[in-house]
Design a protein around this motif. Structure first.
Motif, PDB file in Angstrom:
ATOM      1  N   ILE A 193      -1.141   1.924 -27.775  1.00 15.80           N
ATOM      2  CA  ILE A 193      -0.835   2.608 -29.046  1.00 15.80           C
ATOM      3  C   ILE A 193       0.448   2.239 -29.801  1.00 15.80           C
ATOM      4  CG2 ILE A 193      -0.061   5.178 -29.737  1.00 15.80           C
ATOM      5  CD1 ILE A 193      -2.004   6.168 -27.534  1.00 15.80           C
ATOM      6  N   TYR A 194       1.662   1.741 -29.028  1.00 19.76           N
ATOM      7  CA  TYR A 194       2.789   1.477 -29.734  1.00 19.76           C
ATOM      8  C   TYR A 194       2.420  -0.042 -30.464  1.00 19.76           C
ATOM      9  CZ  TYR A 194       5.983   4.175 -27.066  1.00 19.76           C
ATOM     10  OH  TYR A 194       6.764   5.328 -26.412  1.00 19.76           O
ATOM     11  N   ALA A 195       1.517  -0.736 -29.988  1.00 21.76           N
ATOM     12  CA  ALA A 195       1.071  -2.330 -30.624  1.00 21.76           C
ATOM     13  C   ALA A 195       0.357  -1.572 -32.031  1.00 21.76           C
ATOM     14  CB  ALA A 195       0.388  -2.936 -29.943  1.00 21.76           C
ATOM     15  N   ARG A 225      19.025   6.038 -42.385  1.00 26.31           N
ATOM     16  CA  ARG A 225      17.445   5.456 -42.178  1.00 26.31           C
ATOM     17  C   ARG A 225      17.011   5.661 -41.010  1.00 26.31           C
ATOM     18  NH1 ARG A 225      16.505   2.520 -47.481  1.00 26.31           N
ATOM     19  NH2 ARG A 225      14.460   1.741 -46.688  1.00 26.31           N
ATOM     20  N   LEU A 226      15.754   5.994 -40.848  1.00 26.03           N
ATOM     21  CA  LEU A 226      15.179   6.009 -39.709  1.00 26.03           C
ATOM     22  C   LEU A 226      14.913   4.549 -39.236  1.00 26.03           C
ATOM     23  CD1 LEU A 226      11.982   8.411 -40.131  1.00 26.03           C
ATOM     24  CD2 LEU A 226      13.968   8.906 -38.986  1.00 26.03           C
ATOM     25  N   THR A 227      15.111   4.270 -37.871  1.00 26.88           N
ATOM     26  CA  THR A 227      14.864   2.886 -37.291  1.00 26.88           C
ATOM     27  C   THR A 227      13.629   2.711 -37.119  1.00 26.88           C
ATOM     28  OG1 THR A 227      14.867   3.800 -35.218  1.00 26.88           O
ATOM     29  CG2 THR A 227      17.149   3.065 -36.079  1.00 26.88           C
ATOM     30  N   ASN A 228      13.132   1.366 -36.927  1.00 27.82           N
ATOM     31  CA  ASN A 228      11.762   0.923 -36.409  1.00 27.82           C
ATOM     32  C   ASN A 228      11.201   1.805 -35.239  1.00 27.82           C
ATOM     33  OD1 ASN A 228       9.495  -1.272 -36.545  1.00 27.82           O
ATOM     34  ND2 ASN A 228       9.936  -0.898 -34.485  1.00 27.82           N
ATOM     35  N   ASP A 229      12.119   1.938 -34.292  1.00 27.04           N
ATOM     36  CA  ASP A 229      11.661   2.992 -33.186  1.00 27.04           C
ATOM     37  C   ASP A 229      11.526   4.414 -33.318  1.00 27.04           C
ATOM     38  OD1 ASP A 229      11.790   0.765 -31.427  1.00 27.04           O
ATOM     39  OD2 ASP A 229      13.497   1.267 -30.530  1.00 27.04           O
ATOM     40  N   ASP A 230      12.427   4.904 -34.051  1.00 22.07           N
ATOM     41  CA  ASP A 230      12.175   6.157 -34.673  1.00 22.07           C
ATOM     42  C   ASP A 230      10.633   6.269 -35.479  1.00 22.07           C
ATOM     43  OD1 ASP A 230      14.671   7.057 -33.999  1.00 22.07           O
ATOM     44  OD2 ASP A 230      15.512   6.865 -36.236  1.00 22.07           O
ATOM     45  N   VAL A 231      10.440   5.441 -36.202  1.00 21.10           N
ATOM     46  CA  VAL A 231       8.914   5.773 -36.701  1.00 21.10           C
ATOM     47  C   VAL A 231       7.948   5.565 -35.664  1.00 21.10           C
ATOM     48  CG1 VAL A 231       7.634   4.859 -38.754  1.00 21.10           C
ATOM     49  CG2 VAL A 231      10.007   4.686 -39.199  1.00 21.10           C
ATOM     50  N   LEU A 232       8.026   4.420 -34.822  1.00 22.51           N
ATOM     51  CA  LEU A 232       7.097   4.359 -33.564  1.00 22.51           C
ATOM     52  C   LEU A 232       7.252   5.915 -32.829  1.00 22.51           C
ATOM     53  CD1 LEU A 232       7.730   0.964 -32.146  1.00 22.51           C
ATOM     54  CD2 LEU A 232       5.739   1.760 -33.157  1.00 22.51           C
ATOM     55  N   ASP A 233       8.147   6.227 -32.682  1.00 21.53           N
ATOM     56  CA  ASP A 233       8.254   7.730 -31.749  1.00 21.53           C
ATOM     57  C   ASP A 233       7.728   8.890 -32.416  1.00 21.53           C
ATOM     58  OD1 ASP A 233       9.267   5.907 -29.750  1.00 21.53           O
ATOM     59  OD2 ASP A 233      11.525   6.473 -30.496  1.00 21.53           O
ATOM     60  N   ILE A 234       7.882   8.950 -33.948  1.00 26.25           N
ATOM     61  CA  ILE A 234       7.145  10.021 -34.493  1.00 26.25           C
ATOM     62  C   ILE A 234       5.526   9.760 -34.750  1.00 26.25           C
ATOM     63  CG2 ILE A 234       6.873  11.040 -36.848  1.00 26.25           C
ATOM     64  CD1 ILE A 234       9.761  10.380 -37.389  1.00 26.25           C
ATOM     65  N   GLY A 235       5.292   8.401 -34.851  1.00 29.97           N
ATOM     66  CA  GLY A 235       3.865   7.783 -35.023  1.00 29.97           C
ATOM     67  C   GLY A 235       3.025   8.116 -33.668  1.00 29.97           C
ATOM     68  N   TYR A 236       3.668   7.660 -32.623  1.00 29.52           N
ATOM     69  CA  TYR A 236       3.247   7.878 -31.222  1.00 29.52           C
ATOM     70  C   TYR A 236       2.686   9.471 -31.053  1.00 29.52           C
ATOM     71  CZ  TYR A 236       2.455   6.906 -26.586  1.00 29.52           C
ATOM     72  OH  TYR A 236       1.659   6.734 -25.149  1.00 29.52           O
ATOM     73  N   LEU A 237       3.658  10.468 -31.541  1.00 28.38           N
ATOM     74  CA  LEU A 237       3.255  11.946 -31.212  1.00 28.38           C
ATOM     75  C   LEU A 237       2.408  12.230 -32.185  1.00 28.38           C
ATOM     76  CD1 LEU A 237       3.696  14.642 -30.253  1.00 28.38           C
ATOM     77  CD2 LEU A 237       5.721  15.005 -31.927  1.00 28.38           C
ATOM     78  N   PHE A 238       2.450  11.840 -33.557  1.00 28.33           N
ATOM     79  CA  PHE A 238       1.211  12.200 -34.391  1.00 28.33           C
ATOM     80  C   PHE A 238      -0.007  11.885 -33.874  1.00 28.33           C
ATOM     81  CE2 PHE A 238       3.535  13.139 -38.668  1.00 28.33           C
ATOM     82  CZ  PHE A 238       4.624  13.846 -38.098  1.00 28.33           C
ATOM     83  N   PHE A 239       0.108  10.666 -33.342  1.00 30.39           N
ATOM     84  CA  PHE A 239      -1.379   9.872 -33.105  1.00 30.39           C
ATOM     85  C   PHE A 239      -2.044  10.749 -31.994  1.00 30.39           C
ATOM     86  CE2 PHE A 239      -3.878   6.962 -30.790  1.00 30.39           C
ATOM     87  CZ  PHE A 239      -4.341   5.963 -31.732  1.00 30.39           C
ATOM     88  N   LEU A 240      -1.161  11.503 -31.024  1.00 28.85           N
ATOM     89  CA  LEU A 240      -1.853  12.330 -30.094  1.00 28.85           C
ATOM     90  C   LEU A 240      -1.996  13.739 -30.589  1.00 28.85           C
ATOM     91  CD1 LEU A 240       0.424  11.283 -26.889  1.00 28.85           C
ATOM     92  CD2 LEU A 240      -1.795  10.548 -27.741  1.00 28.85           C
ATOM     93  N   ALA A 241      -1.063  14.306 -31.296  1.00 27.70           N
ATOM     94  CA  ALA A 241      -1.148  15.738 -31.938  1.00 27.70           C
ATOM     95  C   ALA A 241      -2.270  15.706 -32.957  1.00 27.70           C
ATOM     96  CB  ALA A 241       0.152  16.223 -32.369  1.00 27.70           C
ATOM     97  N   GLY A 242      -2.278  14.817 -33.989  1.00 25.31           N
ATOM     98  CA  GLY A 242      -3.290  14.833 -35.053  1.00 25.31           C
ATOM     99  C   GLY A 242      -4.499  14.507 -34.714  1.00 25.31           C
TER     100      GLY A 242
END
Ligand code: HEM
Length: 399
Positions: A193-195, A225-242
């Motif tokens: 998922i991170y990839a 600014r959000l870091t690359n990791d921040d965007v990944l960590d939001i995206g990962y949650l959205f991926f599961l929640a959404g």
């Protein structure tokens, strides 16, 4: 006889389909029920100590209102993540900085702009089914509909939806028996998922689009600014929640309506009742049955001690059907005057996507009942609800 030990283990399909009696049993067992270590027959929390389960309406709300004592930090649940998911696993006070950024993009006015395209999508999925006389609702509608909406919003290719759904299922419903197996399995799926998310971030770094990932790359939290990791960590949650929650909710609702023709007819005869019906079915079915917290200190709930570091399962479904909190809790009443259910959680982590979810559910139920008003389950089918997030993979409907 309903057995409380099925609350987290290998449950009877009948209990999964109708969990409300089990919730009542839980509440009768006490305010905070310690299930003991998994290797001594208790329920698996992933931490080795087993779960403490809380099911009373007031007690559940108490836990959710005290994130300083009941943290939703990274120790609460292992779902393949290597850093805390943002904002779910960030405790206050930092949590509010992320919500300040995210709340506006999920606000009702913003969600309203998506309604026309969401309705067109629902129609496009349902219209071809009308003359078929039946369908597998889960795979024909419940999965593709919210998945398409969400992948478009996030900025991931809809053409790869099947792959993403399988990854999401690998985290939420891993094919494993023990907690060790779950940690190992979800860690592997998590890497994938991170990839996938990193691939999308890299593409948006080259060229921005009209999607959330592009928006996050330019967003600031507290002047940073959000870091690359921040965007990944939001995206990962959205991926599961959404990807999962609206699917599970649609399954629960259509399964309920297929089995209660008088309620289904009310919706068909008067579609303006749909928003209220959705709230009542969210309360009764509570598709996200429970959520978890971990205690940051020794504490207690109505005299029941809970030690520091224990994983606490907070049963939203039980709170929503608590006879002490709701008039006629076990009646499904689309005309219920007041319906302050907590199917979207409560406290600071209350669901960010609730307006989007409600719009998707309303549009799907409106279009479905306009196009396919008469439907039922085939004779003899036993619906198989999954545990935790109550989707129904074998939801077959006929008309
Ligand atoms: C009917 C569908 C949905 C249900 C029943 C639902 C349920 C929930 C629940 C119970 C929580 C609280 C989790 C906790 O406190 O541990 C939550 C949080 C959250 N949900 Fe939803 N959800 C739904 C749809 C969505 C959608 C479509 C999104 C899209 C982004 C979403 C995004 C989130 C996020 C980001 C959080 C964490 C909020 C925070 O920590 O501040 N949800 N949801």
């Amino acid at each position: 006889m309903t057995d409380l030990s099925t609350m987290g283990g290998d449950a009877d399909p009948k209990d999964l389909a109708n969990p409300q009696p089990l919730y009542r049993l839980l509440r009768e067992a006490g305010p905070a029920v310690d299930m003991g270590p998994a290797d001594e027959g208790g329920l698996d929390s992933g931490s080795g100590d087993g779960l403490v389960i809380v099911g009373g309406n007031d007690d559940v709300r108490h836990v959710l209102a005290h994130p300083d004592v009941f943290s939703s930090g990274i120790d609460a649940v292992a779902i393949g993540q290597v850093r805390p998911l943002i904002p779910l696993q960030i405790d206050p006070p930092q949590h509010k900085h992320y919500r300040r950024l995210l709340d506006p993009i999920f606000a009702p006015r913003q969600v309203a702009t998506l309604e026309d395209q969401t309705r067109a999508l629902a129609r496009g999925l349902i219209e071809p089914l009308v003359d078929q006389g039946g369908c597998q609702f889960h795979s024909s509608v419940a999965e593709p509909f919210p998945t398409t909406v969400f992948l478009q919003l996030l900025g991931l290719p809809v053409s790869r939806a099947r792959e993403f759904i399988d990854l999401k299922d690998g985290i939420i419903r891993p094919p494993v028996k023990t907690s060790e197996e779950r940690v190992a399995y979800t860690a592997e799926v998590g890497k994938e998922i991170y990839a996938v998310l990193q691939e999308a971030i890299d593409a948006r770094m080259e060229e921005r689009g009209e999607d959330f990932i592009s928006l996050f790359l330019d967003a600031e939290v507290d002047g940073h600014r959000l870091t690359n990791d921040d965007v990944l960590d939001i995206g990962y949650l959205f991926f599961l929640a959404g990807l999962d929650t609206v699917t599970a909710s649609l399954d629960c609702m259509l399964a309920y309506l297929a089995q209660h023709p008088e309620q289904r007819r009310r919706i068909v005869e008067d579609s303006t009742i749909i928003p209220q019906a959705i709230e009542e079915m969210l309360r009764w079915e509570t598709p996200v049955q429970g959520i978890v917290r971990v205690t940051t200190q020794d504490t207690e709930i109505r005299g029941c001690p809970i030690a520091e570091g224990r994983v606490v399962a907070v049963m939203l479904g039980s709170a929503n059907t608590d006879d002490d909190a709701w008039p006629d809790a076990h009646d499904v009443d689309f005309d219920r005057a007041e319906n302050r259910h907590i199917a979207f959680g409560g406290g600071v982590h209350r669901c960010l996507g609730s307006h989007l979810a409600r719009m998707e559910l309303r549009v799907a139920l409106e279009e479905w009942h306009r196009l396919i008003p008469e439907y039922s389950l085939p004779d003899g089918i036993e619906l198989l609800y999954s545990q935790g997030l109550r989707s129904v993979d074998n939801l077959e409907l006929v008309w």
